[in-house]
Design an enzyme around this catalytic site. Structure first.
Site, PDB file in Angstrom:
ATOM      1  N   CYS A 172       0.717  -1.135   0.150  1.00 25.89           N
ATOM      2  CA  CYS A 172       0.030   0.010  -0.009  1.00 25.89           C
ATOM      3  C   CYS A 172       0.965   1.269  -0.014  1.00 25.89           C
ATOM      4  O   CYS A 172       1.852   1.419   0.927  1.00 25.89           O
ATOM      5  CB  CYS A 172      -0.921   0.032   1.202  1.00 25.89           C
ATOM      6  N   GLN A 296      -2.335   8.997  16.828  1.00 27.75           N
ATOM      7  CA  GLN A 296      -2.768   9.681  15.376  1.00 27.75           C
ATOM      8  C   GLN A 296      -1.751   8.774  14.582  1.00 27.75           C
ATOM      9  O   GLN A 296      -0.691   8.246  14.523  1.00 27.75           O
ATOM     10  CB  GLN A 296      -1.988  11.084  15.326  1.00 27.75           C
ATOM     11  N   ASP A 346     -10.774  11.459  30.026  1.00 27.60           N
ATOM     12  CA  ASP A 346     -11.110  10.739  28.921  1.00 27.60           C
ATOM     13  C   ASP A 346     -12.036   9.495  29.723  1.00 27.60           C
ATOM     14  O   ASP A 346     -11.689   9.404  30.700  1.00 27.60           O
ATOM     15  CB  ASP A 346      -9.970  10.157  28.323  1.00 27.60           C
ATOM     16  N   ASP A 394     -10.428  17.341  21.060  1.00 27.38           N
ATOM     17  CA  ASP A 394     -10.254  16.579  19.940  1.00 27.38           C
ATOM     18  C   ASP A 394     -11.148  15.560  20.028  1.00 27.38           C
ATOM     19  O   ASP A 394     -10.747  14.305  20.187  1.00 27.38           O
ATOM     20  CB  ASP A 394      -8.795  16.052  19.906  1.00 27.38           C
ATOM     21  N   CYS A 421     -11.762  16.078  13.028  1.00 24.22           N
ATOM     22  CA  CYS A 421     -11.496  15.364  12.053  1.00 24.22           C
ATOM     23  C   CYS A 421     -12.835  15.226  11.142  1.00 24.22           C
ATOM     24  O   CYS A 421     -12.761  14.220  10.311  1.00 24.22           O
ATOM     25  CB  CYS A 421     -11.024  13.996  12.459  1.00 24.22           C
TER      26      CYS A 421
END
Length: 463
Positions: A172, A296, A346, A394, A421
């Site tokens: 890929c 990420q 979180d 985020d 995003c």
């Protein structure tokens, strides 16, 4: 007069062929045109192109079509370098020159604002998209499904566009070379040892997915084999072969997912061999990545993204920062040296454990991490006398939780920095906050070249 009326309201029929001018790029990377005022989405068509298309799907509010002929091609159309680009569906924009991809991604952000907000676009500071110098081999993680052909050959790859046909992928072009090499070798080992491969149709077999993650800086690789059950025939042999052929694999893990689901990971994870984590470095910070830890996917662009967050925060050393959806603490730790205190939260307990470890390891004393939601902790801290000057979020693709946005309106930090995003949910959330917050500027960042995805850093300031 009557004839005219009949023509203008004539319904599009499935299979109908008609000419179309493509006006812009849609949020999923498809060309967008209009036929008798109805939106038509065309995969593979580019803005400015005049095409002849065939209607493939008719819905009340939009239609989909495929290109039959390009009458006038875009000057930015290029030949996609990947040989399986059209079958795989992992990338959507390889046929568009990279500089133009960056311009179109900024336009995707603008479209979302036009659709979901009442803001005057011409008054907003929407900056040019920050791209990559070399937009290839940037992904540090691959998740390849495994299948077996009738002749016994094991294949690993992704499901094709809108299908459950597995497209084999050996090399890929957007994956880090190490993830390509390791995935291919593991596939080969499974084939040689005749390990039972899961068949989605019959729901029989054992090994479902090979997940490979590479540390760009460390060169370490982690392999996770996703299986339907704990017992795997020839498991010891599989581990021995991976260890002898692939010295870069420092961590070997098994995850069990016996459910009929499109989710990759199941609940139970077993450490098989080597380390439990691999190391990765971002700037001056070093992170330990366990099999389930979110990190990420493009480390090169992550540094640019986090630097944009730092720029937006514009810290003086006195600010109190709340880092909502903090994950393993990456953004908060990136900002900690310019703040008086960072508090992150979180809902995933394992992420908070990792965040605390990451803070300790770097000797960062002004960062605290707690499990729970921001809408619980922010008002509680304010009651206790701790009010954040800056809140950074985020969130996942679904955007911010409504309760969190209400908490922001209540707590009223001077600055709210939104890392997004998904331009659509970003626009909806900005619209909801627009009575209280002014958009200072928006900075799109290209985290996933050759796909339709675009990230955005937005600085919102209390009115």
């Amino acid at each position: 007069m009557n004839d005219k009326k009949q023509v203008s309201t004539a319904k599009l029929q499935q299979g109908q062929t008609f000419p179309l001018t493509i006006k812009r790029l849609g949020i999923n990377g498809e060309g967008v045109g209009y036929f008798k005022r109805q939106v038509v989405f065309v995969q593979g068509a580019l803005p400015g192109e005049e095409v002849v298309v065939e209607a493939t799907k008719i819905m009340p509010k939009f239609s989909e079509a495929k290109v039959k002929k390009i009458r006038k091609a875009s000057p930015f159309r290029v030949k996609a370098p990947c040989p399986i680009y059209e079958q795989c569906g992992g990338c959507q924009l390889q046929h568009l020159a990279y500089d133009q991809q960056l311009r179109e991604k900024r336009d995707i952000v603008i479209q979302s604002l036009e659709r979901h907000t009442k803001l005057k676009i011409e008054n907003l500071d929407i900056r040019p998209t920050i791209g990559m110098e070399d937009p290839w081999n940037y992904r540090n993680k691959s998740q390849f499904q495994i299948g077996q052909q009738k002749n016994g050959k094991v294949i690993a790859g992704l499901y094709g566009i809108d299908s459950h046909r597995l497209v084999p992928i050996q090399n890929c072009m957007v994956q880090h070379p190490l993830t390509n090499k390791v995935s291919e070798e593991v596939r080969s080992i499974l084939e040689e040892l005749n390990v039972p491969i899961y068949d989605e149709r019959t729901q029989k077999g054992i090994v479902r997915t090979i997940v490979t993650r590479a540390g760009f800086q460390s060169g370490e690789v982690q392999v996770v084999l996703i299986t339907t059950q704990k017992e795997v025939p020839r498991k010891k042999q599989i581990m021995a072969e991976i260890q002898s052929r692939l010295p870069e694999v420092k961590s070997l893990v098994q995850n069990i997912n016996g459910n009929k689901t499109s989710l990759i990971f199941g609940e139970k994870t077993i450490h098989l061999r080597g380390e439990e984590v691999i190391q990765e470095t971002l700037g001056d910070l070093n992170f330990e990545l366990s099999a389930r830890a979110f990190f990420q996917l493009n480390p090169t662009q992550t540094i640019k993204l986090y630097d944009e967050v730092k720029k937006a925060a514009n810290l003086t050393g006195k600010e109190k920062i709340a880092d909502a959806y903090c994950g393993v603490g990456t953004i908060g730790l990136w900002l900690a040296d310019g703040a008086s205190e960072v508090r992150g939260m979180d809902t995933i307990d394992a992420a908070i454990i990792d965040a605390k470890k990451n803070a300790d390891k770097h000797g960062i004393k002004n960062a605290t991490y707690v499990t729970g939601t921001a809408e619980h902790w922010l008002p509680k801290w304010v009651e206790e006398g701790w009010r954040p000057d800056v809140v950074v979020v985020d969130p996942p693709r679904t955007g911010c939780d409504q309760k969190l946005l209400n908490a922001i309106k209540k707590v009223k930090p001077k600055k709210f920095i939104y890392v997004s995003c998904n331009p659509s949910t970003l626009a909806k959330d900005i619209d909801y906050l627009s009575k209280d917050y002014k958009v200072e500027y928006m900075q799109p960042v290209d985290m996933f070249p050759h796909t339709a995805h675009v990230e955005c850093v937005v600085e919102l300031v209390l009115k």
